[in-house]
Design an enzyme around this catalytic site. Structure first.
Site, PDB file in Angstrom:
ATOM      1  N   CYS A  66       0.797  -1.183   0.097  1.00 44.41           N
ATOM      2  CA  CYS A  66       0.023  -0.087   0.024  1.00 44.41           C
ATOM      3  C   CYS A  66       0.953   1.302  -0.079  1.00 44.41           C
ATOM      4  O   CYS A  66       0.479   2.279  -0.017  1.00 44.41           O
ATOM      5  CB  CYS A  66      -0.817  -0.042   1.416  1.00 44.41           C
ATOM      6  SG  CYS A  66      -1.917  -1.722   1.342  1.00 44.41           S
TER       7      CYS A  66
ATOM      8  N   HIS B 232      -9.424   4.132  -0.850  1.00 44.86           N
ATOM      9  CA  HIS B 232      -8.051   3.610  -0.756  1.00 44.86           C
ATOM     10  C   HIS B 232      -7.728   2.629  -1.729  1.00 44.86           C
ATOM     11  O   HIS B 232      -7.624   1.529  -1.525  1.00 44.86           O
ATOM     12  CB  HIS B 232      -7.854   3.099   0.587  1.00 44.86           C
ATOM     13  CG  HIS B 232      -6.412   2.308   0.987  1.00 44.86           C
ATOM     14  ND1 HIS B 232      -5.323   2.867   0.330  1.00 44.86           N
ATOM     15  CD2 HIS B 232      -6.026   1.381   1.893  1.00 44.86           C
ATOM     16  CE1 HIS B 232      -4.217   2.186   1.022  1.00 44.86           C
ATOM     17  NE2 HIS B 232      -4.925   1.296   1.568  1.00 44.86           N
TER      18      HIS B 232
END
Lengths: 385, 385
Positions: free
Chosen positions: A83, A333
């Site tokens: 991420c 996200h």
């Protein structure tokens, strides 16, 4: 080593983008960034993307994006750090510009996550954890962060409400961000009563599954000063650090060592103290994450992240606003895009272009982007000249 | 921009490595490279890996390898450019060192391909092609290269035997490489009579599915000169170029534009002409690939790659030896590791440590690493001082 500046930014809306493929999203954000920078050619491209193989059956992203952006045969490469892939794309681009290998580089991030089932998405995300020791045994990210939250509550007396307040505050901010996936106000009660995911975390403690892309254009600072189209944003620090990707190998699972290391180096590189930073965009993939990040970055003391959030330190009108964009929680996200979207928000704020969510003090800011449960962390400090 | 040199190399055996996991392979090669360089600490790590998500259910490779190598919290990132991921790892590491961001950097490549079924491996590899326009319609890599071969035979009169000769020559070389996966002599007849994969390519025209890793340690040239442990190998050029990843979008599917572009830039950067290069390691993922690469690199004229191979130009005792290591064909092709394994062979030759396969002239050499059917190409020129 040449100083580097940001001269253009672009991003797509974040959400379930049914009409846009992986390449569409990246190209849209990139064209907007090129337009914002006023350039029609780039010398190189770095694409941050976590797992296009598992999410979209497509690797070789660097070349694909260079081609679809009409820029082949320029060098185009993908970087991955789970991420934190977006932040790593910027850091890698900076190395290319700082070294003199390229002048104008596009650093983008993208992820197309909603074309697979929820179970497949959870599996894909779990590849950021340790496959042999965590994922193999069935632990996925909500479970890992739930353990961190439980330990934090036990060790420091952090309250369930403190976790919830992170989500409430970030939704308050995201409400004002037209790109955000979830533009709605929520309350502490709603978070606490929302459906359980992994105790103590509920669904409203978790960032969502999102499609989206963001891009920035960087070049040598001296070149940026000559262009003078918009306020010049200088990159004062770019750092990266790693930690064990498995939680069980850490001395203290409430302490984000990679973030602490990257932040400390970044302050040194920029020659500033934490109190000289006006605001930050940080990696609130789960509510507990933002609390731990505040502590690791030295914004508050160890164990006081929950209390500080409760007392309003990180609110938009607080002393140290965190995630004015809405953060991962409200803005969404798309994992590979997140690190670049953070930079997008910071540049927007530093230029004074954030409209209704514009912060009063916005001269210098920090972006913290994290991989997995903290196995990697990338920190950037930006300031407007 | 600082000049960069290679001070250490390491690699695992290539093959079906049942006892070593993805991380085991990377760490083994890395420890060997660190030992060879005489360093016990590195400042950063770049890992080239094509699709650990699809092959091993594991992303976040940069952090994982930094940790398992005992080097966390150093920055550790993964780069991906399909089968050119290894070359890209070196190029990215060079940017970090050249910029001054780091001094001693480990650039490694790894792929663990044999833990999945053949069908799954073929699917994973096809993610290097254009998913929307090629893979989706069922075309996989043998099919794409078969089309290139057919076009080359039609356009230039290249013979079936010329393709076979590439494999025969590379097996002759690989026979002398203790790391090679297939150490056996083969004949043109055997290649032509081996089982059909995608006409005109047979199984002996194709590089195999392989597990393996390779690593090199780089640092500023001036630092390398002071260490003087072994002959100093300078990186004289590092270039990268892209092309459409889909074949149907190209003007001429026999012409590897990205390789031509990267090679031309590399000659310029190193200040040399093709005839000043002593030998090369190139990307022979299929026999036709080596023929097309020879042409794109300007070693022979357009259309003459088959003829040159037939006449022995590229044999170990020829005027321009190609793939003294055995190439992808015989040595094996763990996709993310291949680009670094090429560098491993070149450094071994330049240092005069290649034993029975040592070339007579080995002062300056070129490595060409390619992604997909040429959607990306990375070229390095190395010379021993």
């Amino acid at each position: 080593m040449r100083d580097v500046a940001i001269i253009g930014i672009g991003m797509t809306d974040f959400g379930e983008m049914w009409n846009d493929s992986l390449r569409d999203l990246f190209v849209k954000a990139s064209l907007e960034a090129m337009d914002d920078a006023g350039v029609d050619h780039i010398d190189g491209l770095v694409a941050g993307c976590m797992s296009p193989g598992l999410f979209a059956g497509q690797e070789h992203i660097g070349s694909l994006m260079a081609d679809y952006l009409g820029q082949a045969p320029i060098p185009g490469v993908r970087v991955e750090s789970a991420c934190a892939s977006g932040g790593m794309a910027l850091r890698t681009g900076i190395a290319y510009v700082a070294s003199g290998m390229h002048n104008v580089v596009l650093c983008g991030g993208v992820e197309k996550m909603t074309d697979v089932s929820g179970a497949q998405a959870t599996y894909a995300l779990a590849t950021a954890a340790d496959q042999d020791y965590e994922a193999f045994h069935g632990v996925t990210f909500p479970g890992l962060y739930a353990m961190m939250a439980t330990a934090h509550m036990h060790k420091y007396g952090t309250k369930r409400e403190d976790l919830a307040q992170v989500a409430v505050k970030n939704h308050d901010n995201g409400l004002l961000n037209p790109h955000a996936q979830y533009r709605m106000k929520i309350t502490v009660e709603q978070v606490i009563n929302s459906v359980k995911v992994a105790d103590p975390l509920n669904i409203l403690d978790c960032s969502p599954i999102t499609d989206g892309a963001a891009a920035v254009i960087i070049c040598p600072l001296e070149m940026a000063k000559k262009m003078k189209k918009k306020p010049v944003v200088k990159i004062s620090a770019s750092t990266h650090a790693t930690d064990t990707i498995a939680l069980h190998q850490r001395d203290d699972i409430t302490w984000l060592k990679s973030t602490a290391e990257a932040a400390a180096k970044a302050y040194k590189m920029a020659g500033v103290k934490p109190e000289q930073i006006d605001f930050a965009e940080v990696h609130d993939c789960f509510t507990i994450a933002e609390i731990c990040v505040l502590e690791a970055m030295g914004i508050v003391k160890k164990g006081e992240g929950g209390k500080a959030t409760r007392e309003g330190l990180t609110a938009r009108d607080g002393k140290f606003p965190v995630n004015p964009s809405g953060g991962l929680k409200s803005k969404g996200h798309p994992v590979g895009a997140t690190g670049i979207a953070q930079i997008h928000e910071i540049v927007t704020q530093l230029r004074g272009e954030a409209g209704r969510r514009q912060l009063k003090r916005a001269r210098r800011a920090l972006a913290q982007n994290m991989g997995g449960s903290g196995g990697s962390a990338v920190v950037h400090i930006l300031e407007v000249l």
